[in-house]
Design a protein around this motif. Sequence first.
Motif, short mmCIF file in Angstrom:
data_model
loop_
_atom_site.label_atom_id
_atom_site.label_comp_id
_atom_site.label_asym_id
_atom_site.label_seq_id
_atom_site.Cartn_x
_atom_site.Cartn_y
_atom_site.Cartn_z
N VAL A 1 0.48 3.78 -3.12
CA VAL A 1 -0.09 5.10 -2.83
C VAL A 1 0.95 6.18 -3.11
O VAL A 1 0.63 7.23 -3.68
CB VAL A 1 -0.58 5.17 -1.36
CG1 VAL A 1 -0.82 6.59 -0.90
CG2 VAL A 1 -1.84 4.33 -1.20
N ARG B 1 -7.76 0.59 -1.27
CA ARG B 1 -8.52 -0.62 -0.90
C ARG B 1 -9.84 -0.67 -1.66
O ARG B 1 -10.21 -1.69 -2.24
CB ARG B 1 -8.79 -0.62 0.60
CG ARG B 1 -9.69 -1.75 1.08
CD ARG B 1 -10.39 -1.44 2.36
NE ARG B 1 -11.26 -0.26 2.22
CZ ARG B 1 -11.71 0.44 3.25
NH1 ARG B 1 -11.40 0.12 4.48
NH2 ARG B 1 -12.50 1.48 3.04
N VAL C 1 -0.70 -2.59 4.90
CA VAL C 1 -0.55 -1.19 5.31
C VAL C 1 0.42 -1.12 6.49
O VAL C 1 0.62 -2.09 7.20
CB VAL C 1 -1.91 -0.55 5.68
CG1 VAL C 1 -2.83 -0.51 4.46
CG2 VAL C 1 -2.58 -1.28 6.83
N ALA D 1 -4.91 5.01 1.72
CA ALA D 1 -4.93 3.54 1.75
C ALA D 1 -6.36 3.02 1.61
O ALA D 1 -6.60 2.02 0.92
CB ALA D 1 -4.30 3.02 3.04
N ALA E 1 -1.22 4.39 8.26
CA ALA E 1 -2.36 3.72 7.61
C ALA E 1 -2.80 2.46 8.36
O ALA E 1 -3.79 1.84 7.97
CB ALA E 1 -1.99 3.36 6.17
N ARG F 1 -2.68 9.70 4.95
CA ARG F 1 -2.17 8.38 4.55
C ARG F 1 -3.23 7.29 4.71
O ARG F 1 -3.35 6.42 3.87
CB ARG F 1 -0.92 8.04 5.36
CG ARG F 1 0.24 8.95 5.03
CD ARG F 1 1.39 8.79 6.02
NE ARG F 1 2.32 9.89 5.89
CZ ARG F 1 3.46 9.83 5.21
NH1 ARG F 1 3.80 8.72 4.61
NH2 ARG F 1 4.25 10.87 5.15
N ALA G 1 0.82 -1.22 0.00
CA ALA G 1 0.00 0.00 0.00
C ALA G 1 0.85 1.27 0.00
O ALA G 1 0.60 2.18 -0.78
CB ALA G 1 -0.96 0.01 1.19
#
Length: 125
Positions: free
Chosen positions: A17, A36, A57, A32, A61, A28, A13
């Motif tokens: 990201v 998702r 994560v 995430a 996150a 953050r 992640a």
Amino acid sequence: MEDNASLLVVVDAANVVGSVPDGWWRDRRGAAERLRDRLAADGVPVRAGPAEVVLVVEGAARGVESVTGVRVESAPGSGDDHIVELVARAAGDRPVLVVTADRELRRRVTELGAEVAGPRTVRPG
């Protein structure tokens, strides 16, 4: 119950990201969650067939909840180490694809037999 013949897709992640400079650093956890939700809606567009998607994560996150179609795992320490652990557990039992651009992580998981793909696999940008 998971299908051990299905593809295990492990998504880094933080790396995915962070691959697009869209202000993710201000939220953050929200970034995430958006990743998702995109994975839950779209899956892994370049792969056909059944897949189990795990979003790893870390840091700010941690605590993002799982949703139907995406299991979220909060790494207790390093996200990379947790991803390697997941790949090691699955190695030999089922195919594994790790989504990351992190060069060292890519090296570590390919040594365990996983395939790798870059962030654009799941996050156009």
